[in-house]
Write a protein that holds these residues in place. Structure first.
Motif: not given
Length: 166
Positions: A62-63, A69-72, A108-109
């Protein structure tokens, strides 16, 4: 390209340890977001594929959700594919049922595919045993080669330092 991939995982998984390189055969798993099957061969035109084993209940996994998401967002436009795989069986981990995976992906989209591997067949291909565990694959004429494999290590280094999902 390899500088980009190295940077992706330096940001993603510090501290980490590498594991032996190997080849991975094609597989197909259900994407819980749309109930469609996704296979590695669907991404053979990508320069690299980031595969991350995760779970809904593991606090360490979860951390890393927001980082993933940011890396994607930063790298998916650079011909790099992303998938996350949950290999937990709902009988032993109810939080990792497909219904809960769908709920988590919506909350979390998740912009990437969230694949269900409840028989753990793909986790066994990778020899993935803990979450989060990440792999960078490169398409090759004979399958997919693991360019880099990373296993998150907590600072506590205790028996509870990983979620032993698989």
């Amino acid at each position: 390209m390899s500088n980009r991939l190295g940077f992706v995982f330096c940001v993603l998984m510090l501290p980490f340890s590498t594991v032996a390189q190997k080849s991975i055969s094609d597989f197909s798993l259900k994407n819980v977001k749309d109930s469609q099957n996704i296979s590695l061969s669907d991404m053979k035109d990508q320069e690299a594929i980031v595969v991350i084993f995760t779970s809904n209940y593991c606090p360490y996994a979860k951390l890393y959700e927001d980082r993933l998401i940011g890396l994607y967002s930063s790298y998916s436009g650079n011909n790099i594919g992303f998938v996350i795989i949950n290999s937990n069986h709902p009988d032993t981990s109810p939080e990792d049922s497909e219904a809960m995976m769908i709920k988590r992906a919506k909350e979390k989209r998740y912009p990437f595919a969230y694949l269900s591997d409840k028989d753990q067949s793909v986790a066994k291909l990778f020899d993935a045993r803990k979450t989060p565990e990440a792999f960078i694959l490169r398409p090759h004429s004979t399958g997919f080669h693991v360019s880099l494999a990373l296993l998150y290590h907590t600072v506590w280094r205790s028996n509870s330092g990983h979620c032993h999902d698989q």
